[in-house]
Write an enzyme that holds these catalytic residues in place. Structure first.
Site, PDB file in Angstrom:
ATOM      1  CB  ALA A   1      33.312  19.738 -39.103  1.00 47.68           C
ATOM      2  CE  LYS A   2      38.397  19.086 -32.698  1.00 47.23           C
ATOM      3  NZ  LYS A   2      38.610  17.831 -33.798  1.00 47.23           N
ATOM      4  NE  ARG A   3      31.819  22.619 -40.789  1.00 52.17           N
ATOM      5  CZ  ARG A   3      33.283  23.030 -40.647  1.00 52.17           C
ATOM      6  NH1 ARG A   3      34.177  23.344 -40.674  1.00 52.17           N
ATOM      7  NH2 ARG A   3      32.529  22.637 -42.294  1.00 52.17           N
TER       8      ARG A   3
END
Length: 292
Positions: A98-100
């Site tokens: 998700a590469k938050r």
């Protein structure tokens, strides 16, 4: 939220059990599904579940990319898929891609989403708002974090390879000035790694930079995309990574048959080929390092 062994333990046990450093990314694109599923957004679960069933004994992790589900309002299918992986591939950890990268209360909600709603074992996160963008996830010490470090996309060099000229910089003695991705590696692997749960994302398209990461963070788990469709050099990547890595392949496995109805069988053949190729290169690299 289900109680399971820590991510690192699950991953290492799955890697040993399946003799594999291969992580399969689950990035379902309905336009590439075989007929009669082509362009049917209700078939994301069916397609991915078939891939999992075909590859469960060949991988050390699965990595579903949340955007492919959320863009189609299919988060429910993602939840079903994660539950299916637990049954079809018990003990194989799930990395939610998700590469938050937010901070504070918002990051806390992203952590709840990943680790409570979806019950993922690990998550990809962006460090570019500093420790504040990582700290909320550390409240889940048994879950893994893969911090974006040196990514496989060409534009990654716009920022990640900038030299840092500050009093606190600690350049590698034989590699010159410290680069931004090296600072990220140092922080993620040491200063921020309060529970030993942090790894790094390092793209196979930049094996020389993986070597620099290893000089800074020799033991950090590396999640390595870029093999397969992105054209990364497998042999050079394995030599540079020096073990303790997961090599991710997505499109090259999912769509190994084009859009043929034998997509699951083709995915299995490609996953096996990649797993064995990784093992071959790892053995060759280990043998080369052991020679005087």
């Amino acid at each position: 939220m289900t109680s399971r062994p820590p991510f690192i333990q699950q991953w290492q046990e799955a890697a040993e059990r399946n003799n594999s450093a291969l992580c399969v990314g689950l990035d379902p694109e309905p336009s590439r599904f075989p007929a009669p599923w082509t362009n049917d957004s209700l078939r994301l679960f069916d397609f991915c579940a078939a891939i999992v069933d075909a590859t469960a004994d060949l991988v050390c992790a699965y990595k579903p990319q949340i955007a492919y589900f959320a863009a189609l309002g299919a988060e429910g299918q993602l939840e079903r898929l994660i539950a299916h992986i637990r049954k079809a591939a018990p003990g194989v950890p799930i990395i939610l891609d998700a590469k938050r990268g937010d901070i504070g209360a918002t990051a806390q909600q992203y952590a709840r989403e990943a680790f409570e709603r979806f019950d993922a074992d690990a998550l990809t996160v962006s460090p570019y708002m500093g420790f504040d963008s990582v700290e909320p996830y550390l409240h889940y010490p048994e879950r893994g974090l893969f911090v974006l470090c040196r990514t496989s996309n060409p534009g990654g060099a716009d920022l990640q390879t900038l030299a840092i000229a500050t009093a606190s910089a600690k350049p590698s003695a034989h590699l010159g000035d410290e680069l931004l991705f090296e600072r990220v590696a140092r922080l993620a692997a040491f200063d921020w790694n309060r529970h030993g749960q942090n790894g790094l994302v390092a793209g196979a398209t930049n094996p020389a930079d993986i070597e620099r990461i290893r000089a800074v963070a020799p033991e950090a788990p590396l999640l390595i995309p870029g093999i397969g469709a992105q054209g990364g050099d497998l042999a050079a990547t394995v030599r540079a990574a020096r073990g303790n890595f997961l090599i991710n392949a997505s499109r090259s496995v999912l769509y190994a048959s084009g859009n043929g109805r034998d997509f699951a069988d083709a995915a299995r053949r490609e996953a096996r080929r990649l797993r064995d190729a990784i093992n071959h290169e790892a053995h060759a690299a280990s043998t080369a390092r052991s020679k005087p």
